[in-house]
Write a protein that holds these residues in place. Structure first.
Motif, PDB file in Angstrom:
ATOM      1  N   LEU A 297      60.970 -46.083 138.210  1.00  0.00           N
ATOM      2  CA  LEU A 297      61.142 -44.815 137.516  1.00  0.00           C
ATOM      3  C   LEU A 297      61.243 -44.992 136.006  1.00  0.00           C
ATOM      4  CD1 LEU A 297      63.717 -43.150 139.941  1.00  0.00           C
ATOM      5  CD2 LEU A 297      61.231 -42.855 139.899  1.00  0.00           C
ATOM      6  N   ALA A 298      61.626 -46.166 135.555  1.00  0.00           N
ATOM      7  CA  ALA A 298      61.795 -46.402 134.125  1.00  0.00           C
ATOM      8  C   ALA A 298      60.472 -46.369 133.370  1.00  0.00           C
ATOM      9  CB  ALA A 298      62.497 -47.741 133.895  1.00  0.00           C
ATOM     10  N   SER A 299      59.358 -46.428 134.080  1.00  0.00           N
ATOM     11  CA  SER A 299      58.057 -46.385 133.410  1.00  0.00           C
ATOM     12  C   SER A 299      57.721 -44.990 132.896  1.00  0.00           C
ATOM     13  CB  SER A 299      56.960 -46.844 134.375  1.00  0.00           C
ATOM     14  OG  SER A 299      57.169 -48.183 134.780  1.00  0.00           O
ATOM     15  N   PHE A 300      58.397 -43.958 133.421  1.00  0.00           N
ATOM     16  CA  PHE A 300      58.107 -42.588 133.025  1.00  0.00           C
ATOM     17  C   PHE A 300      58.891 -42.212 131.770  1.00  0.00           C
ATOM     18  CE2 PHE A 300      56.975 -42.608 137.462  1.00  0.00           C
ATOM     19  CZ  PHE A 300      55.863 -41.764 137.530  1.00  0.00           C
ATOM     20  N   SER A 301      58.266 -41.405 130.911  1.00  0.00           N
ATOM     21  CA  SER A 301      58.983 -40.826 129.779  1.00  0.00           C
ATOM     22  C   SER A 301      59.932 -39.762 130.306  1.00  0.00           C
ATOM     23  CB  SER A 301      57.995 -40.201 128.786  1.00  0.00           C
ATOM     24  OG  SER A 301      57.108 -41.177 128.277  1.00  0.00           O
ATOM     25  N   PRO A 302      61.095 -39.594 129.659  1.00  0.00           N
ATOM     26  CA  PRO A 302      62.087 -38.644 130.181  1.00  0.00           C
ATOM     27  C   PRO A 302      61.790 -37.201 129.792  1.00  0.00           C
ATOM     28  CG  PRO A 302      62.945 -39.734 128.243  1.00  0.00           C
ATOM     29  CD  PRO A 302      61.621 -40.377 128.526  1.00  0.00           C
ATOM     30  N   ALA A 303      62.215 -36.287 130.641  1.00  0.00           N
ATOM     31  CA  ALA A 303      62.204 -34.848 130.347  1.00  0.00           C
ATOM     32  C   ALA A 303      63.603 -34.313 130.618  1.00  0.00           C
ATOM     33  CB  ALA A 303      61.184 -34.111 131.215  1.00  0.00           C
ATOM     34  N   SER A 304      64.067 -33.413 129.757  1.00  0.00           N
ATOM     35  CA  SER A 304      65.393 -32.831 129.939  1.00  0.00           C
ATOM     36  C   SER A 304      65.342 -31.715 130.970  1.00  0.00           C
ATOM     37  CB  SER A 304      65.921 -32.283 128.621  1.00  0.00           C
ATOM     38  OG  SER A 304      65.131 -31.174 128.198  1.00  0.00           O
ATOM     39  N   LEU A 305      66.512 -31.342 131.481  1.00  0.00           N
ATOM     40  CA  LEU A 305      66.576 -30.243 132.442  1.00  0.00           C
ATOM     41  C   LEU A 305      66.073 -28.950 131.814  1.00  0.00           C
ATOM     42  CD1 LEU A 305      67.412 -29.207 135.213  1.00  0.00           C
ATOM     43  CD2 LEU A 305      69.738 -28.899 134.336  1.00  0.00           C
ATOM     44  N   SER A 306      66.389 -28.715 130.558  1.00  0.00           N
ATOM     45  CA  SER A 306      65.929 -27.486 129.893  1.00  0.00           C
ATOM     46  C   SER A 306      64.409 -27.456 129.797  1.00  0.00           C
ATOM     47  CB  SER A 306      66.562 -27.372 128.503  1.00  0.00           C
ATOM     48  OG  SER A 306      66.203 -28.465 127.686  1.00  0.00           O
TER      49      SER A 306
ATOM     50  N   GLU B 181      54.538 -47.902 149.912  1.00  0.00           N
ATOM     51  CA  GLU B 181      53.404 -48.362 149.113  1.00  0.00           C
ATOM     52  C   GLU B 181      52.618 -47.180 148.570  1.00  0.00           C
ATOM     53  OE1 GLU B 181      50.823 -50.647 147.028  1.00  0.00           O
ATOM     54  OE2 GLU B 181      52.752 -51.198 147.937  1.00  0.00           O
ATOM     55  N   THR B 182      52.454 -46.138 149.373  1.00  0.00           N
ATOM     56  CA  THR B 182      51.777 -44.928 148.897  1.00  0.00           C
ATOM     57  C   THR B 182      52.570 -44.281 147.774  1.00  0.00           C
ATOM     58  OG1 THR B 182      50.751 -44.533 151.052  1.00  0.00           O
ATOM     59  CG2 THR B 182      50.962 -42.639 149.585  1.00  0.00           C
ATOM     60  N   VAL B 183      53.902 -44.248 147.906  1.00  0.00           N
ATOM     61  CA  VAL B 183      54.740 -43.659 146.858  1.00  0.00           C
ATOM     62  C   VAL B 183      54.613 -44.457 145.559  1.00  0.00           C
ATOM     63  CG1 VAL B 183      57.086 -43.054 146.186  1.00  0.00           C
ATOM     64  CG2 VAL B 183      56.342 -42.719 148.555  1.00  0.00           C
ATOM     65  N   ARG B 184      54.600 -45.777 145.656  1.00  0.00           N
ATOM     66  CA  ARG B 184      54.447 -46.612 144.459  1.00  0.00           C
ATOM     67  C   ARG B 184      53.115 -46.330 143.762  1.00  0.00           C
ATOM     68  NH1 ARG B 184      56.144 -50.759 148.161  1.00  0.00           N
ATOM     69  NH2 ARG B 184      58.365 -51.225 147.942  1.00  0.00           N
ATOM     70  N   ARG B 185      52.057 -46.262 144.540  1.00  0.00           N
ATOM     71  CA  ARG B 185      50.732 -46.020 143.961  1.00  0.00           C
ATOM     72  C   ARG B 185      50.627 -44.608 143.393  1.00  0.00           C
ATOM     73  NH1 ARG B 185      46.441 -47.898 148.373  1.00  0.00           N
ATOM     74  NH2 ARG B 185      45.002 -47.424 146.638  1.00  0.00           N
TER      75      ARG B 185
ATOM     76  N   ASP C 115      52.331 -44.812 140.015  1.00  0.00           N
ATOM     77  CA  ASP C 115      51.460 -45.498 139.065  1.00  0.00           C
ATOM     78  C   ASP C 115      50.376 -44.563 138.538  1.00  0.00           C
ATOM     79  OD1 ASP C 115      52.887 -47.825 139.387  1.00  0.00           O
ATOM     80  OD2 ASP C 115      51.472 -48.730 140.806  1.00  0.00           O
ATOM     81  N   GLY C 116      49.887 -43.695 139.415  1.00  0.00           N
ATOM     82  CA  GLY C 116      48.812 -42.788 139.014  1.00  0.00           C
ATOM     83  C   GLY C 116      49.273 -41.588 138.212  1.00  0.00           C
ATOM     84  N   LEU C 117      50.584 -41.297 138.234  1.00  0.00           N
ATOM     85  CA  LEU C 117      51.104 -40.108 137.538  1.00  0.00           C
ATOM     86  C   LEU C 117      51.837 -40.442 136.241  1.00  0.00           C
ATOM     87  CD1 LEU C 117      52.581 -38.047 140.528  1.00  0.00           C
ATOM     88  CD2 LEU C 117      50.328 -37.817 139.460  1.00  0.00           C
TER      89      LEU C 117
END
Length: 265
Positions: free
Chosen positions: A17-26, A47-51, A54-56
């Protein structure tokens, strides 16, 4: 039947999850509130969830609250003595409903939710703020809210007969496409406690839900390419049908011992 505490956690261990940029609740509320939406659910192996993640990662951000990327949900589902809500889903009725009390454990927040389905299949969610001390209950104000919300679409429901039928807990991460106004949730470590027994999702699987418009979103198209297909899957209905002898959901029972497990009391 109440879970009001949990060990804090920084993430679902099987996803980076750390690969994603953060978004605030607002930001999520402003761009992807989606009180009326189309939900698509997938029971996916890890494995499907990991891929998928990666794609998102280039188009989606992750909801971050404080320094957390995940939140523990505890949800008590209410139903009539004859399990009217559960049966409507199993029977495939287009117009159906759910009533639940939801606790966001780490945030110490609680609310009552009523979910209904329109004749066109869209999900409509109405919410009412509650207090942590009332989690798992329908007190006066909460019961009035449920009655008012269900009155037009489902006058056949006698809300005074609603009682707790299952408590489901899981860990959720939320990905959001701020530009497209859609969300993806990933739920792991799911456990359901019922009077009749206990049911849970295997550690090798997670429940993925996309929340958006009528047309499939980017996440749906990617999941399709990965071989995943949406299924009519309700956490409450699936776990109830596994342990309740009078609810026959053959599609769910076929998963028992594979991605889903159950134990009778």
């Amino acid at each position: 039947m109440s879970v009001i505490s949990a060990e804090p956690t920084n993430g679902l261990q099987f996803v980076d999850l750390a690969s994603f940029s953060p978004a605030s609740l607002s930001e999520v509320v402003e761009h992807a509130n989606l009180a009326q939406r189309v939900d698509r659910k997938y029971l996916a192996d890890l494995e499907t969830v990991r891929r998928l993640c990666d794609g998102l990662v280039d188009t989606h951000k992750i909801l971050q609250i404080g320094d957390r990327h995940t939140t523990t949900y505890s949800t008590t589902y209410f139903d009539t003595p004859d399990l009217m809500s559960c049966r409507a889903h199993v029977q495939g009725r287009r117009r159906r409903w759910k009533v639940r009390s939801r606790l966001y454990v780490e945030d110490n927040l609680c609310r009552v939710e009523v979910k209904t389905k329109s004749g066109r299949g869209a999900t409509i969610k109405d919410t009412f703020p509650s207090h942590v001390s009332r989690y798992g209950k329908l007190c006066d104000d909460e019961l009035d809210f449920v009655a008012d919300t269900l009155f037009t679409a489902h006058p056949e429901v006698d809300v005074k007969t609603l009682a707790p039928r299952a408590e489901i807990t899981y860990l959720r991460a939320c990905l959001v496409d701020l530009a497209g106004g859609t969300r993806v949730t990933i739920d792991g470590k799911l456990t359901s406690v019922l009077r009749e027994g206990r049911a849970w999702v295997d550690d090798g699987y997670a429940i993925v839900e996309t929340k958006g418009g009528v047309l499939p979103a980017e996440a749906d198209l990617l999941l399709r390419r990965l071989g995943a297909r949406p299924r009519s899957f309700s956490k409450y209905v699936a776990t109830t049908s596994l342990v309740h002898p009078k609810i026959a959901d053959n599609d769910v029972r076929a998963l028992n011992g594979k991605s889903l497990h159950s134990r009778l009391s």
